[in-house]
Design a protein around this motif. Structure first.
Motif, PDB file in Angstrom:
ATOM      1  N   LEU A  38       0.869  -1.144  -0.066  1.00 55.77           N
ATOM      2  CA  LEU A  38      -0.100   0.040  -0.048  1.00 55.77           C
ATOM      3  C   LEU A  38       0.905   1.327   0.237  1.00 55.77           C
ATOM      4  O   LEU A  38       1.795   1.322   0.799  1.00 55.77           O
ATOM      5  CB  LEU A  38      -0.985   0.026   1.112  1.00 55.77           C
ATOM      6  CG  LEU A  38      -2.004   0.927   1.343  1.00 55.77           C
ATOM      7  CD1 LEU A  38      -3.200   0.910   0.332  1.00 55.77           C
ATOM      8  CD2 LEU A  38      -2.526   1.224   2.653  1.00 55.77           C
ATOM      9  N   TRP A  39       0.596   2.206  -0.676  1.00 55.52           N
ATOM     10  CA  TRP A  39       1.191   3.609  -0.946  1.00 55.52           C
ATOM     11  C   TRP A  39       1.283   4.172   0.744  1.00 55.52           C
ATOM     12  O   TRP A  39       0.300   4.473   1.241  1.00 55.52           O
ATOM     13  CB  TRP A  39       0.486   4.541  -1.779  1.00 55.52           C
ATOM     14  CG  TRP A  39       1.264   5.673  -2.271  1.00 55.52           C
ATOM     15  CD1 TRP A  39       2.537   5.921  -2.088  1.00 55.52           C
ATOM     16  CD2 TRP A  39       0.610   6.854  -2.489  1.00 55.52           C
ATOM     17  NE1 TRP A  39       2.743   7.123  -2.725  1.00 55.52           N
ATOM     18  CE2 TRP A  39       1.460   7.982  -2.819  1.00 55.52           C
ATOM     19  CE3 TRP A  39      -0.684   7.411  -2.402  1.00 55.52           C
ATOM     20  CZ2 TRP A  39       1.560   8.964  -3.110  1.00 55.52           C
ATOM     21  CZ3 TRP A  39      -1.029   8.544  -2.958  1.00 55.52           C
ATOM     22  CH2 TRP A  39      -0.048   9.510  -3.095  1.00 55.52           C
ATOM     23  N   GLN A  40       2.514   4.248   1.080  1.00 54.21           N
ATOM     24  CA  GLN A  40       2.693   5.142   2.595  1.00 54.21           C
ATOM     25  C   GLN A  40       2.118   6.342   2.475  1.00 54.21           C
ATOM     26  O   GLN A  40       1.681   6.736   3.529  1.00 54.21           O
ATOM     27  CB  GLN A  40       4.007   4.936   2.519  1.00 54.21           C
ATOM     28  CG  GLN A  40       4.502   5.812   3.919  1.00 54.21           C
ATOM     29  CD  GLN A  40       4.225   5.199   5.197  1.00 54.21           C
ATOM     30  OE1 GLN A  40       4.278   3.908   5.311  1.00 54.21           O
ATOM     31  NE2 GLN A  40       3.727   5.916   6.322  1.00 54.21           N
TER      32      GLN A  40
ATOM     33  N   LEU B  52      -8.711   2.804   2.789  1.00 51.31           N
ATOM     34  CA  LEU B  52      -9.918   2.216   3.536  1.00 51.31           C
ATOM     35  C   LEU B  52     -10.496   1.223   2.489  1.00 51.31           C
ATOM     36  O   LEU B  52     -10.610  -0.013   3.089  1.00 51.31           O
ATOM     37  CB  LEU B  52     -10.868   3.201   4.082  1.00 51.31           C
ATOM     38  CG  LEU B  52     -10.480   3.668   5.488  1.00 51.31           C
ATOM     39  CD1 LEU B  52     -11.263   4.930   5.820  1.00 51.31           C
ATOM     40  CD2 LEU B  52     -10.278   2.913   6.541  1.00 51.31           C
ATOM     41  N   GLU B  53     -10.923   1.713   1.523  1.00 56.04           N
ATOM     42  CA  GLU B  53     -11.440   0.593   0.695  1.00 56.04           C
ATOM     43  C   GLU B  53     -10.719  -0.510   0.288  1.00 56.04           C
ATOM     44  O   GLU B  53     -11.006  -1.752   0.011  1.00 56.04           O
ATOM     45  CB  GLU B  53     -12.225   1.198  -0.618  1.00 56.04           C
ATOM     46  CG  GLU B  53     -13.417   2.235  -0.287  1.00 56.04           C
ATOM     47  CD  GLU B  53     -13.967   2.680  -1.440  1.00 56.04           C
ATOM     48  OE1 GLU B  53     -15.258   3.042  -1.647  1.00 56.04           O
ATOM     49  OE2 GLU B  53     -13.743   2.543  -2.790  1.00 56.04           O
ATOM     50  N   VAL B  54      -9.572  -0.379   0.047  1.00 52.75           N
ATOM     51  CA  VAL B  54      -8.210  -1.249  -0.439  1.00 52.75           C
ATOM     52  C   VAL B  54      -8.032  -2.369   0.515  1.00 52.75           C
ATOM     53  O   VAL B  54      -8.338  -3.595   0.309  1.00 52.75           O
ATOM     54  CB  VAL B  54      -7.299  -0.559  -0.832  1.00 52.75           C
ATOM     55  CG1 VAL B  54      -6.001  -1.831  -1.128  1.00 52.75           C
ATOM     56  CG2 VAL B  54      -7.341   0.277  -1.976  1.00 52.75           C
TER      57      VAL B  54
ATOM     58  N   PRO C 231     -12.300  -0.109  -5.307  1.00 48.39           N
ATOM     59  CA  PRO C 231     -11.255   1.030  -5.067  1.00 48.39           C
ATOM     60  C   PRO C 231     -10.810   1.962  -6.116  1.00 48.39           C
ATOM     61  O   PRO C 231     -10.699   3.132  -6.062  1.00 48.39           O
ATOM     62  CB  PRO C 231     -10.464   0.446  -3.903  1.00 48.39           C
ATOM     63  CG  PRO C 231     -10.751  -1.016  -3.574  1.00 48.39           C
ATOM     64  CD  PRO C 231     -11.723  -1.364  -4.627  1.00 48.39           C
ATOM     65  N   GLN C 232     -10.607   1.108  -7.238  1.00 45.05           N
ATOM     66  CA  GLN C 232      -9.895   1.923  -8.358  1.00 45.05           C
ATOM     67  C   GLN C 232     -10.986   2.874  -8.915  1.00 45.05           C
ATOM     68  O   GLN C 232     -10.643   4.068  -9.261  1.00 45.05           O
ATOM     69  CB  GLN C 232      -9.381   1.126  -9.455  1.00 45.05           C
ATOM     70  CG  GLN C 232      -8.819   1.658 -10.511  1.00 45.05           C
ATOM     71  CD  GLN C 232      -7.388   1.982 -10.048  1.00 45.05           C
ATOM     72  OE1 GLN C 232      -6.693   1.281  -9.385  1.00 45.05           O
ATOM     73  NE2 GLN C 232      -6.899   3.201 -10.507  1.00 45.05           N
TER      74      GLN C 232
ATOM     75  N   LEU D 231      -0.724   2.415  -6.679  1.00 49.97           N
ATOM     76  CA  LEU D 231      -0.921   2.682  -5.283  1.00 49.97           C
ATOM     77  C   LEU D 231      -1.136   1.517  -4.438  1.00 49.97           C
ATOM     78  O   LEU D 231      -1.082   1.884  -3.258  1.00 49.97           O
ATOM     79  CB  LEU D 231      -1.977   3.823  -5.208  1.00 49.97           C
ATOM     80  CG  LEU D 231      -1.797   5.013  -6.285  1.00 49.97           C
ATOM     81  CD1 LEU D 231      -2.859   6.201  -5.957  1.00 49.97           C
ATOM     82  CD2 LEU D 231      -0.498   5.802  -5.947  1.00 49.97           C
ATOM     83  N   TRP D 232      -1.428   0.718  -5.134  1.00 52.08           N
ATOM     84  CA  TRP D 232      -1.438  -0.652  -4.073  1.00 52.08           C
ATOM     85  C   TRP D 232      -1.389  -1.862  -4.971  1.00 52.08           C
ATOM     86  O   TRP D 232      -1.521  -1.739  -6.127  1.00 52.08           O
ATOM     87  CB  TRP D 232      -2.909  -0.785  -3.386  1.00 52.08           C
ATOM     88  CG  TRP D 232      -4.134  -0.854  -4.273  1.00 52.08           C
ATOM     89  CD1 TRP D 232      -4.805  -1.966  -4.729  1.00 52.08           C
ATOM     90  CD2 TRP D 232      -4.866   0.323  -4.794  1.00 52.08           C
ATOM     91  NE1 TRP D 232      -5.721  -1.498  -5.437  1.00 52.08           N
ATOM     92  CE2 TRP D 232      -5.782  -0.225  -5.599  1.00 52.08           C
ATOM     93  CE3 TRP D 232      -4.850   1.721  -4.611  1.00 52.08           C
ATOM     94  CZ2 TRP D 232      -6.837   0.530  -6.109  1.00 52.08           C
ATOM     95  CZ3 TRP D 232      -5.964   2.572  -5.319  1.00 52.08           C
ATOM     96  CH2 TRP D 232      -6.749   1.900  -5.972  1.00 52.08           C
ATOM     97  N   ILE D 233      -1.104  -3.184  -4.246  1.00 54.59           N
ATOM     98  CA  ILE D 233      -0.598  -4.193  -5.192  1.00 54.59           C
ATOM     99  C   ILE D 233      -0.970  -5.216  -4.092  1.00 54.59           C
ATOM    100  O   ILE D 233      -0.678  -5.322  -2.988  1.00 54.59           O
ATOM    101  CB  ILE D 233       0.856  -4.033  -5.565  1.00 54.59           C
ATOM    102  CG1 ILE D 233       1.020  -5.171  -6.700  1.00 54.59           C
ATOM    103  CG2 ILE D 233       1.905  -4.163  -4.435  1.00 54.59           C
ATOM    104  CD1 ILE D 233       2.608  -5.092  -7.132  1.00 54.59           C
TER     105      ILE D 233
END
Length: 379
Positions: free
Chosen positions: A318-320, A332-334, A349-350, A369-371
Motif C-alpha cells: 500500500l502507498w505509504q 480504507l476501501e483497498v 477502490p480503483q 498505489l496498491w498491489i
C-alpha cells in the motif's frame, strides 16, 4: 408622449440601469468564520487569498477542494517536495510556478519553521497542523506568536486522528478559503463511502494484520501503534498486532516478535522514497512491474518467507503516502477488500480513486498505489 407616460418611461429606464449596474458590480466578499481543531474561533474579513502552509503536505487536502491551489499559496515548507516527490512532479507538470513558492522551513518541527519568514510574506491566513501547533503555551508557541503579530492562524490535521479530524479539517479549510461547496461535496463522498464500509463489515471477524511501514527500506520492522494507520486498519475490519506492542503512534517491533505472532495478513507500505534503499516502491507514476518486483524483494528477505500470510497469499503493498491526506478513503476501501473480499464484493477502490480524480483532484492520480502479493503456494 404626455408627462405621466414620460415619467413612467424614465422610471423604467432608471430601474433597468440600476439592474444592469448590479449585474456588473463586483461581488463584495463576505466575512468567513470557522472553529479550528483547538476550539479557536478564526474570523477573516474575506476568504483567504494568500495562505502559508506551515507543512507543505497540506497541499494534499487543499488540492482536493481547489482546482488551482497554488494560486492562493504565498509560502510553504519544503517537506512536500522532499517527502512526496511523485506528487510534487505531478503538480509541477500542471503548475510550473510551484518551484517559485517561497519556503518557510522544512515542515518537520516548529523549530525548523521560520516564523519571521512566514510573517514577511504578508499572509491573510497561516495553516498549522497539530504537530506544529503542539500543546505548549508561552512565547515559543506558534499559535500565540501569530496571534500576537496580528496574523490569522488556523489548526487543522489529517495525520494523528484521520477518522476524527478529516471532515472537520476539510470543512474548516473550505470555509476559510471560500471553497465551502467543494469541501462539502468531498465530505459527502467521504462519509458515504466510510458508512458503506462500516455497514458491510458490521459483525465481521477481525483477522490479525501486520502493517510494515516503509517496508524493506529500513531494519525490520517499523509499524503503527495506536492512531494514524491503526484506526484505518480497524475500520477496514482488521486487528493491528502492533497496537498492543507500541505505546505511541509509531515504533518498531522485532522480526522475532513478528514471527512469533504470525499474523493473518501482511501489508507493507512504500513509496518512491524507498527506491534507492531496495524497499517497496509504490506511488504516482510507478508502473505495476516495478511495484511487483519491489514487493517480491521485500517478501524475499530472511524470515518473511515463513510467515503464514506470505505462504497463504495474503500479503499486500500500500502507498505509504495515503496517510496525512483525505485520500486515505481509498486506502480504507483497498484494505477492507483485502481483509474481507466476500463482504466487500462489488466495491471497486480503483473506481473511487478515478471519481476523486475526476471530480476533485488538481493533479492526475495515476500510478500503482496498491498491489497484491503472490498467490498462495501450492501444497
Amino acid at each position: 408622449m404626455n408627462a405621466p407616460a414620460l415619467r413612467t418611461a424614465l422610471r423604467l429606464v432608471a430601474l433597468l440601469a440600476f439592474a444592469l449596474l448590479a449585474l456588473v458590480r463586483p461581488a463584495v466578499a463576505e466575512p468567513v468564520t470557522a472553529v479550528d481543531l483547538l476550539g479557536r474561533t478564526v474570523s477573516l474579513p474575506a476568504p483567504a487569498k494568500r495562505i502559508v502552509l506551515a507543512q507543505g503536505r497540506q497541499l494534499n487536502a487543499l488540492g482536493l477542494i481547489h482546482r488551482d491551489p497554488l494560486s492562493i499559496i504565498a509560502g510553504w515548507s519544503g517537506d512536500f517536495r522532499r517527502q512526496m516527490p511523485d506528487a510534487y512532479a505531478r503538480y509541477r507538470e500542471t503548475f510550473p510556478a510551484i518551484d517559485d513558492i517561497p519556503l518557510t522551513g522544512d515542515g518537520t518541527t516548529a523549530d525548523a519553521f521560520s516564523f519571521e519568514k512566514a510573517v514577511s510574506l504578508a499572509p491573510d491566513l497561516v495553516v498549522l497542523s497539530q504537530s506544529l501547533a503542539g500543546t505548549r503555551r508561552g512565547p515559543g508557541d506558534l499559535v500565540q506568536r501569530f496571534e500576537a503579530a496580528g496574523v490569522p492562524v488556523v489548526v487543522i490535521d489529517f495525520y494523528f486522528e484521520p477518522l476524527r479530524d478529516t471532515v472537520p479539517s476539510l470543512r474548516i479549510l473550505g470555509t476559510l478559503i471560500g471553497r465551502q461547496e467543494q469541501a462539502e461535496a468531498f465530505i459527502t463522498l467521504y462519509e458515504q463511502r466510510r458508512r458503506r464500509i462500516a455497514e458491510r463489515l458490521a459483525g465481521a471477524p477481525r483477522p490479525s494484520v501486520f502493517f510494515h511501514a516503509h517496508a524493506g527500506g529500513f531494519d525490520c520492522c517499523s509499524s503503527p501503534g495506536k492512531g494514524i494507520f491503526d484506526s484505518l486498519i480497524t475500520l477496514a475490519g482488521g486487528r493491528n498486532i502492533a497496537a498492543d506492542l507500541i505505546p505511541g503512534p509509531s515504533g518498531v517491533i522485532s522480526l522475532e516478535q513478528l514471527l512469533a505472532i504470525d499474523p493473518d495478513v501482511y501489508i507493507g507500505s512504500g513509496g518512491v522514497h524507498l527506491a534507492k534503499r531496495g524497499g517497496l516502491v509504490l506511488g504516482l507514476g510507478i508502473g505495476p512491474t516495478q511495484a511487483a518486483a519491489s514487493l517480491a524483494a521485500v517478501l524475499g528477505q530472511p524470515g518473511f518467507e515463513v510467515l503464514s500470510a506470505v505462504r497463504k497469499g495474503r500479503s499486500f503493498g500500500l502507498w505509504q503516502l495515503f496517510n496525512d491526506t483525505p485520500l486515505h478513503l481509498v486506502a480504507l476501501e483497498v484494505m477492507a477488500t483485502w481483509l474481507h473480499p466476500e463482504r466487500m464484493a462489488g466495491i471497486d477502490p480503483q473506481a473511487t480513486l478515478r471519481e476523486i480524480e475526476a471530480r476533485f483532484s488538481a493533479i492526475p492520480l495515476d500510478g500503482t498505489l496498491w498491489i497484491e502479493g503472490p498467490a498462495a503456494a501450492a501444497p
